[in-house]
Every structure is written in structure tokens, then in C-alpha cells.
Design a protein around this motif. Sequence first.
Motif, PDB file in Angstrom:
ATOM      1  N   MET A 119     -13.909  82.775  22.031  1.00 41.44           N
ATOM      2  CA  MET A 119     -13.336  81.609  22.697  1.00 41.44           C
ATOM      3  C   MET A 119     -13.290  80.437  21.724  1.00 41.44           C
ATOM      4  N   LEU A 120     -12.169  79.723  21.716  1.00 43.09           N
ATOM      5  CA  LEU A 120     -12.052  78.547  20.863  1.00 43.09           C
ATOM      6  C   LEU A 120     -12.990  77.462  21.353  1.00 43.09           C
ATOM      7  N   ILE A 121     -13.486  76.662  20.412  1.00 44.84           N
ATOM      8  CA  ILE A 121     -14.334  75.532  20.770  1.00 44.84           C
ATOM      9  C   ILE A 121     -13.909  74.328  19.942  1.00 44.84           C
ATOM     10  N   GLY A 122     -14.439  73.146  20.330  1.00 45.65           N
ATOM     11  CA  GLY A 122     -14.198  71.936  19.558  1.00 45.65           C
ATOM     12  C   GLY A 122     -12.747  71.517  19.551  1.00 45.65           C
ATOM     13  N   PRO A 123     -12.294  70.903  18.446  1.00 48.93           N
ATOM     14  CA  PRO A 123     -10.922  70.382  18.372  1.00 48.93           C
ATOM     15  C   PRO A 123      -9.849  71.436  18.621  1.00 48.93           C
ATOM     16  N   GLU A 124     -10.112  72.685  18.207  1.00 52.87           N
ATOM     17  CA  GLU A 124      -9.109  73.738  18.421  1.00 52.87           C
ATOM     18  C   GLU A 124      -8.902  73.984  19.913  1.00 52.87           C
ATOM     19  N   PHE A 125     -10.006  74.068  20.683  1.00 51.02           N
ATOM     20  CA  PHE A 125      -9.888  74.267  22.125  1.00 51.02           C
ATOM     21  C   PHE A 125      -9.233  73.060  22.778  1.00 51.02           C
ATOM     22  N   ASP A 126      -9.581  71.858  22.325  1.00 49.92           N
ATOM     23  CA  ASP A 126      -8.988  70.627  22.854  1.00 49.92           C
ATOM     24  C   ASP A 126      -7.468  70.678  22.731  1.00 49.92           C
ATOM     25  N   VAL A 134      -5.475  73.328  22.230  1.00 49.36           N
ATOM     26  CA  VAL A 134      -4.905  74.417  23.029  1.00 49.36           C
ATOM     27  C   VAL A 134      -4.870  74.031  24.499  1.00 49.36           C
ATOM     28  N   LEU A 135      -5.968  73.475  25.005  1.00 49.47           N
ATOM     29  CA  LEU A 135      -6.048  73.107  26.410  1.00 49.47           C
ATOM     30  C   LEU A 135      -4.978  72.092  26.781  1.00 49.47           C
ATOM     31  N   ARG A 136      -4.863  71.041  26.017  1.00 47.02           N
ATOM     32  CA  ARG A 136      -3.879  69.989  26.355  1.00 47.02           C
ATOM     33  C   ARG A 136      -2.454  70.538  26.279  1.00 47.02           C
ATOM     34  N   ARG A 137      -2.164  71.336  25.269  1.00 43.17           N
ATOM     35  CA  ARG A 137      -0.815  71.911  25.137  1.00 43.17           C
ATOM     36  C   ARG A 137      -0.509  72.873  26.281  1.00 43.17           C
ATOM     37  N   GLU A 138      -1.445  73.777  26.596  1.00 43.81           N
ATOM     38  CA  GLU A 138      -1.208  74.765  27.634  1.00 43.81           C
ATOM     39  C   GLU A 138      -1.136  74.130  29.021  1.00 43.81           C
ATOM     40  N   VAL A 193      -7.054  78.774  31.459  1.00 44.15           N
ATOM     41  CA  VAL A 193      -6.935  78.726  30.007  1.00 44.15           C
ATOM     42  C   VAL A 193      -7.863  79.784  29.435  1.00 44.15           C
ATOM     43  N   GLU A 194      -7.330  80.567  28.508  1.00 42.02           N
ATOM     44  CA  GLU A 194      -8.078  81.683  27.919  1.00 42.02           C
ATOM     45  C   GLU A 194      -8.660  82.602  28.996  1.00 42.02           C
ATOM     46  N   GLY A 195      -7.877  82.801  30.074  1.00 41.72           N
ATOM     47  CA  GLY A 195      -8.249  83.743  31.118  1.00 41.72           C
ATOM     48  C   GLY A 195      -9.289  83.262  32.105  1.00 41.72           C
ATOM     49  N   ARG A 196      -9.621  81.978  32.093  1.00 42.75           N
ATOM     50  CA  ARG A 196     -10.602  81.475  33.059  1.00 42.75           C
ATOM     51  C   ARG A 196     -10.074  80.216  33.731  1.00 42.75           C
ATOM     52  N   PRO A 197     -10.455  80.006  34.992  1.00 40.68           N
ATOM     53  CA  PRO A 197      -9.988  78.806  35.708  1.00 40.68           C
ATOM     54  C   PRO A 197     -10.474  77.540  35.015  1.00 40.68           C
ATOM     55  N   PHE A 198      -9.623  76.522  35.080  1.00 36.85           N
ATOM     56  CA  PHE A 198      -9.995  75.237  34.481  1.00 36.85           C
ATOM     57  C   PHE A 198      -9.393  74.125  35.329  1.00 36.85           C
ATOM     58  N   GLU A 233     -16.428  70.436  27.785  1.00 38.33           N
ATOM     59  CA  GLU A 233     -15.993  71.096  26.558  1.00 38.33           C
ATOM     60  C   GLU A 233     -15.273  70.134  25.601  1.00 38.33           C
ATOM     61  N   LEU A 234     -14.855  68.976  26.098  1.00 38.09           N
ATOM     62  CA  LEU A 234     -14.085  68.046  25.277  1.00 38.09           C
ATOM     63  C   LEU A 234     -14.909  66.814  24.927  1.00 38.09           C
ATOM     64  N   SER A 235     -14.506  66.140  23.874  1.00 36.07           N
ATOM     65  CA  SER A 235     -15.202  64.928  23.442  1.00 36.07           C
ATOM     66  C   SER A 235     -14.620  63.670  24.054  1.00 36.07           C
TER      67      SER A 235
END
Length: 304
Positions: free
Chosen positions: A1-8, A10-14, A40-45, A59-61
Amino acid sequence: MLIGPEFDAVLRREAQRWLTIRTNDGQLPISSNDLLDFEVEGRPFRLMDAQRGIRKPRELSSAFSIRTVYTVEGKERPYADEVGPDGLLRYKWRGDDPDHAENRALRAAMTEEAPLIWFFGVAPGVYKPIYPVYLLWEEPEQHQFVIDADVARGLVSQGDQITEQVRRYIIRQTKQRLHQPVFRATVLRAYETRCAVCALRHSELLDAAHIVPDSDEAGIASVRNGLAMCKIHHAAYDSSVLGIRPDLVVEIRADLLEEIDGPMLEHGLKGRHGQRLMALPKVRAERPDADLLEERYARFRSAG
């Protein structure tokens, strides 16, 4: 699972991509229940905080989304998000404490220049998502942030002397990106996605018509200054071919009543002359304002 800035990122774009699909490219509002379908990444958000105005996932800053609740017509919103003299919008702090966790989350989003989603209430539990929006700077004395619907970034900075030309540009573009979509969603929801004149139900063929234009001082961005209309009747209304009396009866300009043309003129316009509106909001407080109808009807009469 992506973490940090990469997940941030991906999350905002998706999230924005998903909202574009689910709202038919912004044409439709979305319910708080439907927002729960996002994954996102197969889990509810959760895209929006159900209890707070500001969503800051662990998960975000920084903050991810903000919310402005729906307020019944005639009542004041608990937080007054207003337009400043520079034409830019303001979003109020959470409470009075600058160090409140949600205010820190907004401050971080401002520093990171993170794109936010603004969920704007158009009915109880129904929202018009506006995105991306950005926080440009903070005004601590007024307990607020300056918020931009992706219009003024790079164009203005805190402390700038904004010219009248730039101010008019910001106001015009903000109306197109924020006020008009929210107004449309609110009006179409109130009229149950039906044309007031002919009851057509296809949302892609409907507009939210202003009774008094929003360029006028009386042209308030309120459902009481709006009518759901199909594109033909909206164009006829704006060009004073069609008028609506304060008693909610349709009139067609006299010269067109004498004209002979195809079935649209005969049935779509002339056939509505003298008939009451076919669709109105069920909530009385959301029905057209009689004084605004009177003002607009006077213009129709003078044009004829």
C-alpha cells in the motif's frame, strides 16, 4: 500500500476522478450515502466528514476536503463563508482557536498547496462537490482562510493591490466554477428535476434560470430567485419571448401568438400561454419570490 506523499497524490486524484464519473461530469449532486461507495486501493475511504466541516484523514498530513452544510431558505448558515472585496471567497476557521486540529490541517493544506474538495450542501444530506479548490492565504484576525476555486492561483498574492479588471475576472470565473453549479444543483433539486413550464424531466436538457439576472443587485443566488427550465423555455424567458406573472401564469409575447410556425412554437410556446407553471418546489419557502417575479414580469411587458 502506498503511504506518505505518494498515497496523498493518488487519493486526491482518484477521488476527483470518481466524483467526476458519479456526478456525470458535475451535472448531478451526490448524497452523503453515495459518497460511502468510494474506495481507494480496494478499501473504503470517507471523502467527507459526516460530523465536522473539515476532513483530515490520519493517513494525510493536511486537510482533504471541506464542507458547507445546507441551510433551509431564509435561515443563516452557522459559518458565514463570504466574498471579500477582492472577489475571493473566505472559509471560516473551526471555532476561535487557531491551534485547533482542523485549523492546523487547513493551514497545512495551504502550505502544501494541496487541492481540496469542497462539498457544498444543496439539500439535507445532498452535496455539490466543487474541485479542485485551494487555500491561498490566512486572515487570522478574521478567523478565516482565503479560498480559491482554481481561478486566482498565481494571479494574486496576499497584500496585492488588485485592479478592478482582475477583481471582475475573479468574480466572473468564481461564479462559473462555484456559484452557478451550486445554484443549478439547488434549483433542480427543489423542482425535482422538472422544467417549471413544461415538466420535462431530463436533467441534461434543464437549466437553472435566474428570475432577476445575477448581474443585477437584486439577482441573489437563492433558490427563490430561480426556476428550473428546459433550454428552450430558458432561452425564451431570457429573451422576453416568454414571461411569468407573479401569480405563476405563463404568457407568450403577443406578436408570437399571431405567428404561424412549426410544432415547437405552436405547442411548446403558444400552447403554454395562459397556463400555470407545471412544476413548483414542494417546500413553500423555496418557491419563486413574488417581488422578483413582478420585477422580471415588468421587463417582459416593456419588451413586448
